[in-house]
Write an enzyme that holds these catalytic residues in place. Sequence first.
Site, PDB file in Angstrom:
ATOM      1  N   SER A 144      -6.666 -54.858  -2.839  1.00  0.00           N
ATOM      2  CA  SER A 144      -7.775 -54.948  -1.891  1.00  0.00           C
ATOM      3  C   SER A 144      -8.822 -53.913  -2.249  1.00  0.00           C
ATOM      4  CB  SER A 144      -7.284 -54.700  -0.461  1.00  0.00           C
ATOM      5  OG  SER A 144      -8.377 -54.570   0.429  1.00  0.00           O
ATOM      6  N   TYR A 157      -3.720 -48.749   6.008  1.00  0.00           N
ATOM      7  CA  TYR A 157      -3.698 -49.936   5.159  1.00  0.00           C
ATOM      8  C   TYR A 157      -4.297 -49.633   3.782  1.00  0.00           C
ATOM      9  CZ  TYR A 157      -5.186 -54.505   3.362  1.00  0.00           C
ATOM     10  OH  TYR A 157      -5.417 -55.603   2.566  1.00  0.00           O
TER      11      TYR A 157
END
Length: 251
Positions: A144, A157
């Site tokens: 990501s 995250y």
Amino acid sequence: MKDAFGLPQSLLVLGGTSEIALATARRLVARRARTVWLAGRPSPALEEAAGSLRALGADVRTVAFDALDPESHETALGKVFAEGDIDLVLLAFGVPGDQAHDERDPVRAVRVAQTNYTGAVSAGLVAARALQAQGHGSLVVLSSVAGERPRRADFIYGSSKAGLDAFAHGLGDALHGTGVHVMVVRPGTVRTARTAGRAAAPLDTTPGAVAAAIELGLRRRSETVWVPGLLRPVMSALRHAPRSLYRRLPL
């Protein structure tokens, strides 16, 4: 074996209900992929995903897989590779967590880290060893853009994805020259059913766009893929921004 265009004819999806993974599987099935393994926790959603791909003409099987149970990974993936060669392993599982709640609950924060990082390290190493034993194949890891420089709004995250990203690139270096290709995919915010109703994010993308980028990356044997591509220069600038400035940005 891969076809003449370098695209897989057999694939194993770790995270068999992922919208990005299923968009990728649909795209590859349309390009001649015929055997698909969907790995995930047994559930109606996993069976529904398998059925949707069977409707496209693929031979689809499911296998029980739990990212949080690394001791089972060798057995679960071993069942798949025992049935024949796999051209592509797509590591697509992960959880976003809830930053506001997870900061106040370390157990929840650790669960995010265990799923996104330690579970992926275990599964990635098992898959890489199996691909290396057969002498060919690709391992595609969904990272990501959040891992490039974690933000205040999602650093739990983001840090888990930063670890995964570093691991996957190191694994790619370790496997260089073995016939196994490792590709890291860095999408921005992906519009999925989970994000429905939220305001659009700058440079956001869709599962279909990520799938198209994965296909192109496989054809080119890319090592890192950004989705959309404009994120690459943007994140390069943000990565080198002074911390005092970065803290003030509306990210």
